[in-house]
Design a protein around this motif. Structure first.
Motif, PDB file in Angstrom:
ATOM      1  N   ARG A 124       4.691-109.055-103.718  1.00  0.00           N
ATOM      2  CA  ARG A 124       4.526-108.278-102.484  1.00  0.00           C
ATOM      3  C   ARG A 124       5.869-107.607-102.203  1.00  0.00           C
ATOM      4  N   HIS A 125       5.982-106.373-102.604  1.00  0.00           N
ATOM      5  CA  HIS A 125       7.270-105.670-102.530  1.00  0.00           C
ATOM      6  C   HIS A 125       7.752-105.486-101.100  1.00  0.00           C
ATOM      7  N   LEU A 126       6.854-105.213-100.188  1.00  0.00           N
ATOM      8  CA  LEU A 126       7.247-105.023 -98.793  1.00  0.00           C
ATOM      9  C   LEU A 126       7.811-106.313 -98.202  1.00  0.00           C
ATOM     10  N   VAL A 127       7.157-107.429 -98.468  1.00  0.00           N
ATOM     11  CA  VAL A 127       7.612-108.725 -97.952  1.00  0.00           C
ATOM     12  C   VAL A 127       8.959-109.098 -98.586  1.00  0.00           C
ATOM     13  N   ALA A 128       9.106-108.856 -99.879  1.00  0.00           N
ATOM     14  CA  ALA A 128      10.382-109.149-100.551  1.00  0.00           C
ATOM     15  C   ALA A 128      11.497-108.257-100.008  1.00  0.00           C
ATOM     16  N   GLY A 129      11.181-107.002 -99.706  1.00  0.00           N
ATOM     17  CA  GLY A 129      12.178-106.099 -99.132  1.00  0.00           C
ATOM     18  C   GLY A 129      12.619-106.541 -97.751  1.00  0.00           C
ATOM     19  N   VAL A 130      11.661-106.992 -96.931  1.00  0.00           N
ATOM     20  CA  VAL A 130      12.007-107.502 -95.600  1.00  0.00           C
ATOM     21  C   VAL A 130      12.878-108.754 -95.729  1.00  0.00           C
ATOM     22  N   ALA A 131      12.539-109.614 -96.669  1.00  0.00           N
ATOM     23  CA  ALA A 131      13.360-110.804 -96.916  1.00  0.00           C
ATOM     24  C   ALA A 131      14.771-110.407 -97.320  1.00  0.00           C
ATOM     25  N   GLY A 132      14.885-109.357 -98.129  1.00  0.00           N
ATOM     26  CA  GLY A 132      16.211-108.867 -98.520  1.00  0.00           C
ATOM     27  C   GLY A 132      17.026-108.417 -97.321  1.00  0.00           C
ATOM     28  N   LEU A 133      16.397-107.734 -96.377  1.00  0.00           N
ATOM     29  CA  LEU A 133      17.116-107.302 -95.170  1.00  0.00           C
ATOM     30  C   LEU A 133      17.538-108.490 -94.316  1.00  0.00           C
TER      31      LEU A 133
END
Length: 187
Positions: free
Chosen positions: A114-123
């Motif tokens: 889930r790229h969106l969830v992983a990106g939010v986790a990165g932020l």
């Protein structure tokens, strides 16, 4: 079959961030952000180790260490120490939250990440790294201005270095996970 692979950036983020968490946790808990030595009216081998939670006195010749020393100079009342006492634990909690979100976003048990969830986790992890970098930097800037006995020698302690390294690893890991947003934009 190529789509079944976990993206390298996600793996890098999931490796760097837990390492950063361990270093930041050790730096937060260990009482050696600053070392005060050659204190007047004290034996030459006595070293005072000041952290953000405790002050320890160690006699280096015998390795006798006694923590919980009285704060006679008002060290714990200084603004950089107070800020570190607030931001370092907050950063640790935010890192754990970010890692949980990252685990939900990075595909380990599902066919696609889930790229969106992983990106939010990165932020979130990037923010947690910055939250621990700020007090470490500020403390380093004010290291020689914080109260100490006149004529004593001051030096940076290993806990401060670990906090720096942990912050940098969390920032890099957060940036790696935030690259997942690129995949969302392509879709």
């Amino acid at each position: 079959l190529a789509s079944m692979r976990t993206p390298t950036a996600m793996i890098v983020g999931l490796v760097l961030c837990p390492c950063g968490l361990l270093l930041t946790l050790t730096g937060t808990l260990a009482p050696k952000w600053r070392q005060v030595s050659h204190v007047p009216d004290q034996p030459m081998d006595v070293v005072w180790e000041q952290g953000i939670w405790d002050i320890c006195r160690e006699r280096q010749s015998t390795h006798d260490r006694l923590c919980g020393q009285a704060d006679e100079l008002g060290y714990f009342e200084q603004v950089p120490v107070r800020v570190a006492q607030g931001l370092m634990p907050s950063s640790l909690v935010l890192t754990v939250v970010g890692l949980v979100v990252a685990a939900l976003g990075v595909r380990c048990w599902q066919p696609e990440p889930r790229h969106l969830v992983a990106g939010v986790a990165g932020l979130v992890l990037l923010l947690s790294g910055l939250m621990s970098l700020v007090p470490s930097s500020w403390y380093t800037q004010e290291l020689w201005a914080l109260p100490a006995a006149p004529g004593s020698t001051l030096s940076v302690g290993y806990s401060l270095v670990l906090s720096y390294l942990g912050s940098c690893l969390e920032i890099l890991g957060g940036l790696a996970l935030a690259l997942s947003f690129h995949h969302c934009c392509k879709e």
